[in-house]
Every structure is written in structure tokens, then in C-alpha cells.
Design a protein around this motif. Structure first.
Motif, PDB file in Angstrom:
ATOM      1  N   ARG A 214      54.753  23.606  81.875  1.00 16.77           N
ATOM      2  CA  ARG A 214      54.404  22.332  81.252  1.00 16.77           C
ATOM      3  C   ARG A 214      53.619  22.487  79.956  1.00 16.77           C
ATOM      4  O   ARG A 214      53.580  21.561  79.141  1.00 16.77           O
ATOM      5  N   ASP A 215      52.980  23.638  79.729  1.00 12.16           N
ATOM      6  CA  ASP A 215      52.183  23.862  78.525  1.00 12.16           C
ATOM      7  C   ASP A 215      53.097  24.338  77.393  1.00 12.16           C
ATOM      8  O   ASP A 215      53.671  25.424  77.477  1.00 12.16           O
ATOM      9  N   PRO A 216      53.245  23.556  76.317  1.00 14.71           N
ATOM     10  CA  PRO A 216      54.172  23.932  75.240  1.00 14.71           C
ATOM     11  C   PRO A 216      53.860  25.288  74.611  1.00 14.71           C
ATOM     12  O   PRO A 216      54.780  26.024  74.227  1.00 14.71           O
ATOM     13  N   SER A 217      52.575  25.636  74.478  1.00 18.17           N
ATOM     14  CA  SER A 217      52.231  26.921  73.868  1.00 18.17           C
ATOM     15  C   SER A 217      52.662  28.079  74.767  1.00 18.17           C
ATOM     16  O   SER A 217      53.134  29.118  74.275  1.00 18.17           O
ATOM     17  N   LEU A 218      52.545  27.909  76.069  1.00 19.97           N
ATOM     18  CA  LEU A 218      53.002  28.946  76.989  1.00 19.97           C
ATOM     19  C   LEU A 218      54.521  28.994  77.055  1.00 19.97           C
ATOM     20  O   LEU A 218      55.104  30.062  77.231  1.00 19.97           O
ATOM     21  N   VAL A 219      55.171  27.843  76.883  1.00 22.05           N
ATOM     22  CA  VAL A 219      56.639  27.825  76.818  1.00 22.05           C
ATOM     23  C   VAL A 219      57.124  28.655  75.639  1.00 22.05           C
ATOM     24  O   VAL A 219      58.058  29.466  75.750  1.00 22.05           O
ATOM     25  N   ALA A 220      56.472  28.473  74.485  1.00 21.84           N
ATOM     26  CA  ALA A 220      56.838  29.254  73.294  1.00 21.84           C
ATOM     27  C   ALA A 220      56.612  30.742  73.535  1.00 21.84           C
ATOM     28  O   ALA A 220      57.425  31.588  73.115  1.00 21.84           O
ATOM     29  N   HIS A 221      55.517  31.076  74.205  1.00 20.88           N
ATOM     30  CA  HIS A 221      55.229  32.481  74.523  1.00 20.88           C
ATOM     31  C   HIS A 221      56.292  33.066  75.448  1.00 20.88           C
ATOM     32  O   HIS A 221      56.751  34.201  75.247  1.00 20.88           O
ATOM     33  N   LEU A 222      56.694  32.297  76.459  1.00 21.97           N
ATOM     34  CA  LEU A 222      57.719  32.774  77.394  1.00 21.97           C
ATOM     35  C   LEU A 222      59.056  32.964  76.691  1.00 21.97           C
ATOM     36  O   LEU A 222      59.778  33.926  76.973  1.00 21.97           O
ATOM     37  N   HIS A 223      59.406  32.056  75.776  1.00 21.01           N
ATOM     38  CA  HIS A 223      60.636  32.210  74.993  1.00 21.01           C
ATOM     39  C   HIS A 223      60.606  33.528  74.219  1.00 21.01           C
ATOM     40  O   HIS A 223      61.613  34.245  74.144  1.00 21.01           O
ATOM     41  N   GLU A 224      59.464  33.833  73.648  1.00 24.34           N
ATOM     42  CA  GLU A 224      59.334  35.062  72.846  1.00 24.34           C
ATOM     43  C   GLU A 224      59.351  36.309  73.726  1.00 24.34           C
ATOM     44  O   GLU A 224      59.987  37.310  73.384  1.00 24.34           O
ATOM     45  N   ARG A 225      58.672  36.242  74.856  1.00 23.09           N
ATOM     46  CA  ARG A 225      58.576  37.414  75.727  1.00 23.09           C
ATOM     47  C   ARG A 225      59.862  37.685  76.486  1.00 23.09           C
ATOM     48  O   ARG A 225      60.226  38.841  76.721  1.00 23.09           O
ATOM     49  N   PHE A 226      60.571  36.595  76.887  1.00 26.01           N
ATOM     50  CA  PHE A 226      61.798  36.733  77.671  1.00 26.01           C
ATOM     51  C   PHE A 226      62.924  35.962  76.997  1.00 26.01           C
ATOM     52  O   PHE A 226      63.303  34.870  77.454  1.00 26.01           O
ATOM     53  N   PRO A 227      63.472  36.482  75.918  1.00 23.31           N
ATOM     54  CA  PRO A 227      64.477  35.737  75.148  1.00 23.31           C
ATOM     55  C   PRO A 227      65.788  35.513  75.894  1.00 23.31           C
ATOM     56  O   PRO A 227      66.581  34.659  75.489  1.00 23.31           O
ATOM     57  N   ASN A 228      66.017  36.244  76.994  1.00 25.89           N
ATOM     58  CA  ASN A 228      67.296  36.141  77.693  1.00 25.89           C
ATOM     59  C   ASN A 228      67.272  35.190  78.884  1.00 25.89           C
ATOM     60  O   ASN A 228      68.299  35.039  79.561  1.00 25.89           O
TER      61      ASN A 228
END
Length: 207
Positions: free
Chosen positions: A92-106
Motif C-alpha cells: 500500500r505504500d507507494p514509495s515501497l512499491v517503487a522500491h519493489l519494482h526496482e528490486r524485483f523487475p520481473n
């Protein structure tokens, strides 16, 4: 180690360090912003993450993780062999969503609430999942909110599926009789801050 290999290793190490440091920073920021919503002092330990991931079979059709935070459990799931295309993450946290996208792009990462897990799955073309992993601070919620969120998660779960939830108290975090669930205590992880208990919830078989 040859020069080129050493440089490659150093670059990889630095990238992992930077990604990890950024994740810790984002976690602390989220904790300070909304401590009850985060519900933990630090991200889940490797020991807790591995115990949770070990409950998921590599042959599972799809796995949904809610409240992924910085991705400790996500990383453990992938490390134990779960294919990236079978994992969907909701945070639910947009900043953590962006981090997860970067860390796990697949993997697929969606910004949203666990209560709407079923609708989010439908948008991704998935009817239900075999395993749902929750890192939500369920104990911090009042009774009605807890029922609503668990109900939302159960709608996303197949009839013979399992819900994995960890908590920092010894007692079962869900009112199982009211929800019609069977509870199994998987284990306690002392090497976590604070120590955590992992629970598995399933629907009783009907005759």
C-alpha cells in the motif's frame, strides 16, 4: 579472482548494498510516518522469511504476497525456486512499491490494500491463488477492520488454498471460529526483532 571478475563482483556487491540501504531507509520512513500500519521495528529477518517461504511449494499455481515492505519474504520466495511469473505482490505504500519494482523487475507489484486483493487479482487475469502470504500487522487492527481484511484476503484464496500470516504474539491472530478457518502454528522464529510466530490458515474440508 581475475581482475574483470573482481570488478564485476564489486559492482554487484555495491548495487546490492545500495538497494538494501535504500530499502532500510524507506522502511524507517514508513515506520515513522505510520507505525501502526507498519507494525515492525525492522524488516523481516532471513530466518523468518525462509520459514514462511518454505511453506510454499514451487509447483504452486500463483502466490499472492500482501504487505511486502522492502521485499524480505519476496526475495526468499524467489530464492527457494518460485518462478517470478507466479508471484504477485500488493503493497500500500507507494514509495515501497517503487522500491519493489526496482528490486524485483520481473514480478508484478501493485499498489493497493489487502481488502481489495480479489479485485486486484482479477485485474491481473488471475481468479484465485493457492497461497496468500500476509505480513500485515493484523494485531494492530480493531476487530471489524481485521474481519474485513481477512475476508478480503480469503476471497482471493482458492477453496483448498492456504493463508500464511506471521505475528509477534503467541496467540492466534484471527478469530478462526467466526471466520470458519482451521489454524496451524508452523513455528516460532527467535532470530527476528521481535521474535515472530508463523501461522497457517486453511478452510476445513466439507463432506
Amino acid at each position: 579472482m581475475h581482475g574483470k571478475a573482481a570488478v564485476n563482483w564489486l559492482v554487484l556487491y555495491c548495487m546490492r548494498f545500495i538497494t538494501g540501504a535504500r530499502g532500510i531507509f524507506l522502511f524507517i520512513r514508513s515506520l515513522l510516518k505510520s507505525p501502526l500500519a507498519v507494525g515492525a521495528l525492522v524488516p523481516s529477518s532471513p530466518q523468518l522469511s525462509r520459514l514462511i517461504a518454505s511453506q510454499v511449494g514451487c509447483g504452486s499455481s500463483h502466490v499472492l504476497e500482501v504487505g511486502a515492505g522492502t521485499g524480505s519474504i519476496t526475495d526468499a520466495l524467489l530464492s527457494l525456486g518460485l518462478p517470478a511469473n507466479r508471484l504477485l505482490v500488493i503493497e500500500r505504500d507507494p514509495s515501497l512499491v517503487a522500491h519493489l519494482h526496482e528490486r524485483f523487475p520481473n514480478i508484478r507489484v501493485r499498489c493497493g490494500d489487502a481488502e481489495h486483493a480479489g479485485a486486484i487479482l482479477c485485474e491481473e487475469g488471475i481468479s484465485q491463488v493457492q497461497t496468500l502470504i500476509s505480513s500485515l500487522p493484523i494485531r494492530n487492527l480493531n476487530g471489524d477492520d481485521r474481519i474485513a481484511i481477512v475476508g478480503g484476503m480469503m476471497k482471493a484464496l482458492a477453496a483448498d488454498g492456504q493463508l500464511i500470516q506471521f505475528t509477534y504474539t503467541a496467540n492466534c491472530p484471527f478469530p478462526t471460529e467466526r471466520l470458519g478457518l482451521h489454524a496451524e502454528r508452523v513455528g516460532r522464529v527467535w532470530m527476528n526483532i521481535p521474535p515472530a510466530v508463523v501461522w497457517k490458515f486453511t478452510r476445513p474440508a466439507t463432506v
